[in-house]
Write a protein that holds these residues in place. Structure first.
Motif, mmCIF file in Angstrom:
data_model
loop_
_atom_site.group_PDB
_atom_site.id
_atom_site.type_symbol
_atom_site.label_atom_id
_atom_site.label_comp_id
_atom_site.label_asym_id
_atom_site.label_seq_id
_atom_site.Cartn_x
_atom_site.Cartn_y
_atom_site.Cartn_z
ATOM 1 N N ASP A 62 0.826 -1.214 0.000
ATOM 2 C CA ASP A 62 0.000 0.000 0.000
ATOM 3 C C ASP A 62 0.864 1.270 0.000
ATOM 4 N N GLY A 63 2.182 1.115 -0.117
ATOM 5 C CA GLY A 63 3.080 2.273 -0.226
ATOM 6 C C GLY A 63 3.653 2.734 1.096
ATOM 7 N N ARG A 64 3.173 2.144 2.224
ATOM 8 C CA ARG A 64 3.676 2.567 3.540
ATOM 9 C C ARG A 64 5.160 2.248 3.690
ATOM 10 N N ARG A 65 5.934 3.161 4.274
ATOM 11 C CA ARG A 65 7.373 2.920 4.473
ATOM 12 C C ARG A 65 7.608 2.201 5.791
ATOM 13 N N LEU A 66 8.302 1.060 5.728
ATOM 14 C CA LEU A 66 8.638 0.329 6.957
ATOM 15 C C LEU A 66 10.008 0.743 7.477
ATOM 16 N N ALA A 67 10.908 1.091 6.567
ATOM 17 C CA ALA A 67 12.274 1.475 6.983
ATOM 18 C C ALA A 67 12.923 2.301 5.884
ATOM 19 N N GLU A 68 13.884 3.087 6.301
ATOM 20 C CA GLU A 68 14.655 3.903 5.344
ATOM 21 C C GLU A 68 16.139 3.796 5.669
ATOM 22 N N MET A 69 16.988 3.908 4.645
ATOM 23 C CA MET A 69 18.429 4.037 4.886
ATOM 24 C C MET A 69 18.956 5.137 3.950
ATOM 25 N N PRO A 70 19.177 6.327 4.490
ATOM 26 C CA PRO A 70 19.640 7.429 3.631
ATOM 27 C C PRO A 70 21.075 7.200 3.151
ATOM 28 N N VAL A 71 21.473 7.901 2.112
ATOM 29 C CA VAL A 71 22.835 7.723 1.587
ATOM 30 C C VAL A 71 23.893 8.117 2.611
ATOM 31 N N THR A 72 23.494 8.891 3.612
ATOM 32 C CA THR A 72 24.459 9.327 4.627
ATOM 33 C C THR A 72 24.723 8.241 5.673
ATOM 34 N N ALA A 73 23.921 7.146 5.667
ATOM 35 C CA ALA A 73 24.090 6.096 6.682
ATOM 36 C C ALA A 73 25.503 5.522 6.609
ATOM 37 N N PHE A 74 26.034 5.184 7.761
ATOM 38 C CA PHE A 74 27.366 4.567 7.850
ATOM 39 C C PHE A 74 28.420 5.373 7.081
ATOM 40 N N ARG A 77 8.770 -12.276 -3.243
ATOM 41 C CA ARG A 77 8.695 -11.377 -4.401
ATOM 42 C C ARG A 77 9.095 -9.964 -3.973
ATOM 43 N N ALA A 78 9.726 -9.241 -4.886
ATOM 44 C CA ALA A 78 10.073 -7.838 -4.602
ATOM 45 C C ALA A 78 9.929 -7.017 -5.873
ATOM 46 N N LEU A 79 9.363 -5.830 -5.729
ATOM 47 C CA LEU A 79 9.286 -4.870 -6.833
ATOM 48 C C LEU A 79 10.158 -3.686 -6.448
ATOM 49 N N GLU A 80 10.996 -3.251 -7.371
ATOM 50 C CA GLU A 80 11.930 -2.183 -7.027
ATOM 51 C C GLU A 80 11.883 -1.076 -8.079
ATOM 52 N N ALA A 81 11.978 0.149 -7.618
ATOM 53 C CA ALA A 81 12.078 1.295 -8.537
ATOM 54 C C ALA A 81 13.180 2.193 -8.014
ATOM 55 N N ARG A 82 14.150 2.497 -8.875
ATOM 56 C CA ARG A 82 15.240 3.367 -8.435
ATOM 57 C C ARG A 82 15.454 4.492 -9.439
ATOM 58 N N PRO A 83 16.038 5.579 -8.982
ATOM 59 C CA PRO A 83 16.235 6.719 -9.882
ATOM 60 C C PRO A 83 17.125 6.352 -11.064
ATOM 61 N N GLY A 84 16.786 6.884 -12.225
ATOM 62 C CA GLY A 84 17.597 6.695 -13.424
ATOM 63 C C GLY A 84 17.922 8.046 -14.034
ATOM 64 N N HIS A 85 18.056 8.102 -15.349
ATOM 65 C CA HIS A 85 18.208 9.393 -16.026
ATOM 66 C C HIS A 85 16.948 10.213 -15.794
ATOM 67 N N PRO A 86 17.026 11.553 -15.928
ATOM 68 C CA PRO A 86 15.815 12.368 -15.750
ATOM 69 C C PRO A 86 14.687 11.836 -16.629
ATOM 70 N N GLY A 87 13.494 11.698 -16.035
ATOM 71 C CA GLY A 87 12.342 11.212 -16.794
ATOM 72 C C GLY A 87 12.278 9.702 -16.909
ATOM 73 N N ALA A 108 0.481 -8.702 -7.156
ATOM 74 C CA ALA A 108 1.433 -8.265 -6.121
ATOM 75 C C ALA A 108 1.093 -6.903 -5.522
ATOM 76 N N GLY A 109 0.263 -6.110 -6.195
ATOM 77 C CA GLY A 109 -0.082 -4.790 -5.652
ATOM 78 C C GLY A 109 0.993 -3.762 -5.950
ATOM 79 N N TRP A 110 0.913 -2.626 -5.204
ATOM 80 C CA TRP A 110 1.761 -1.442 -5.432
ATOM 81 C C TRP A 110 1.750 -1.108 -6.914
ATOM 82 N N ARG A 111 2.884 -0.994 -7.602
ATOM 83 C CA ARG A 111 2.896 -0.551 -9.003
ATOM 84 C C ARG A 111 3.090 -1.743 -9.965
ATOM 85 N N ALA A 112 2.685 -2.940 -9.511
ATOM 86 C CA ALA A 112 2.973 -4.154 -10.301
ATOM 87 C C ALA A 112 2.397 -4.063 -11.713
#
Ligand code: FAD
Length: 401
Positions: free
Chosen positions: A78-90, A207-217, A250-254
């Motif tokens: 449903d899009g809820r965040r369970l955990a985050e790890m920012p790039v500044t971690a460690f 199962r896992a669905l992943e979306a990560r930043p790419g080129h603009p757009g 699977a839900g979310w953006r499947a």
């Protein structure tokens, strides 16, 4: 002039081509794809990658292509965040770093660094390798045959050179029990934005669905699921049907991802495997990169090891006075293997629970995983984890989906 045939113009093959051309070799690269293969998600620029690119004079250009990222977040359907790890971690040594660029951009940068002396044959591959005196005769798909002083298999995890010289893939492949589809999604006005976050949505049933930043757009999409074998690589319809069967509910953006997969020009699907070989060289034939030692994307080190492997092979060949004296090539290949082996042995040892954590079986497992991701960042655990990470540089999972 000594001649080298490099089969596979990927990260390892093209890096080696740049080095050896500069050292005075006559370099021929055969790449089975009709052009440089685009595609792939972000790769890590830290450690070995930065060192080798710096040596080649490409580090600054690579840094100009970094993808702005804010961190990784574990979410549920449903899009809820369970955990985050920012790039500044460690201190920047966490799962996602600010030092990442797209594999496509890195491959292009290295490819373009080769000079006019590198002869490229796209849409071409080897069909046979025969020893003939102190050279190797390579037969090509086109029907031509040519002699080389050195043949390098840099043709990835499903290497043809490995099969021709060392035996079938089954002898060396160790599946990790997961498969992964990856492709680029073109954003439309209604596409949910990532705002620099790498979102991992775990769904029960491994199962896992992943979306990560790419080129603009654009967004780089991954679909991970449990599997040891897949439909044939040239049967796209069977591959899409399998993904539908696994992810349709699977839900979310499947739904959006499944539709985008069909449209993506860089769609790819493969199992997460490791390649374990007792030897990477035989006389004047050698493997480098995933063909020899694929540690799997779960190691986060595929690109770093490909770059380092090309650099180490170059060092060993220089020490043997090749290309001026090709007689020393077999001994140079043995020296290369001795230099690389400890690094590979270490990289292939995935941390305990690494595979299971990518795609837990149950909702409980998903919650436990998210709890661990939060717990390791608490003030109490941070110094311990940071110390463990400092001691196991090879295990940084920054490249993993
Ligand atoms: C398109 C693509 C996308 C990728 N995306 C990711 C990613 O998102 N995350 C990740 O962790 N790893 C990814 N990888 C794997 C990653 O590039 C490697 O783990 C790492 O860079 C090691 O590089 P390599 O040169 O050994 O293999 P690769 O980068 O796989 O390069 C192998 C090259 O050999 C070519 N080839 C294959 N068979 C033959 C043949 N018979 N004859 C001639 N040429 C052949 C391939 O087309 C390719 O260009 C990707 C690889 C490719 C090719």
């Amino acid at each position: 002039m000594a001649r080298v045939l490099i089969v596979g113009g990927g990260i390892a093959g093209d890096t080696l081509a740049v080095y050896l051309e500069r050292d005075g070799w006559e370099v021929v690269v055969t790449e089975i794809a009709p052009a440089l293969r685009a595609g792939g998600q972000t790769v890590d620029l830290r450690g070995d990658s930065a060192e080798v690119l710096d040596e080649l004079g490409l580090l600054e250009q690579a840094r100009k292509r970094l993808i702005p990222q804010r961190g990784a977040a574990w979410i549920v359907a449903d899009g809820r965040r369970l955990a985050e790890m920012p790039v500044t971690a460690f201190d920047g040594q966490g799962l996602v770093s600010s030092e990442e660029l797209l594999r496509t951009d890195l491959a292009r940068l290295i490819h373009d660094a080769a000079g006019p002396g590198v002869i490229r044959r796209f849409g071409e591959t080897v069909t046979a390798l025969r020893d003939s005196g102190s050279r190797v005769t390579a037969e090509f798909r086109s029907g031509d045959a040519e002699d080389f002083d050195l043949v390098v298999g840099a043709d990835g995890a499903h290497s043809r050179v490995r099969a021709l010289r060392f035996g079938p893939e089954e002898n060396y492949r160790r599946p990790l029990g997961l498969a992964h589809a990856w492709f680029t999604l073109e954003e439309e006005p209604a596409t949910p934005k990532l705002d620099g976050w790498f979102l991992l949505c775990n769904v029960p049933g491994r199962r896992a669905l992943e979306a990560r930043p790419g080129h603009p757009g654009q967004q780089e999409i991954g679909l991970t699921f449990a599997a040891d074998t897949l439909p044939p690589r040239d049967d796209r319809e069977a591959q899409f049907a399998l993904l539908e069967q696994i992810f349709a509910d699977a839900g979310w953006r499947a739904r959006e991802f499944l539709d985008a997969a069909r449209k993506a020009p860089d769609f790819a699907l493969d199992t997460y495997d490791q390649v374990h070989m007792p030897a990477w060289h035989d006389d004047r034939v050698v493997l480098v990169g995933d063909s020899a030692w694929c540690a799997s994307p779960l190691s986060g080190l595929g690109t770093a090891l490909a770059l380092r492997g090309a650099a180490e092979l170059t060092t060993a060949l220089r020490a043997a006075n090749a290309p001026a004296d090709p007689a020393g090539i077999p001994a140079a290949l043995a020296a290369f293997e001795s230099a690389m082996r400890p690094r590979i042995t270490s990289a292939q040892q995935l941390p305990p629970g690494r595979v299971a954590a990518v795609a837990p079986e149950s909702m409980l497992g998903i919650r436990v995983n998210a709890w661990i991701m939060r717990a390791v960042q608490t003030r109490l655990a941070r110094p311990l984890v940071a110390r463990a990470m400092a001691g196991t540089e090879h295990h940084r999972p920054a490249q993993t989906p």
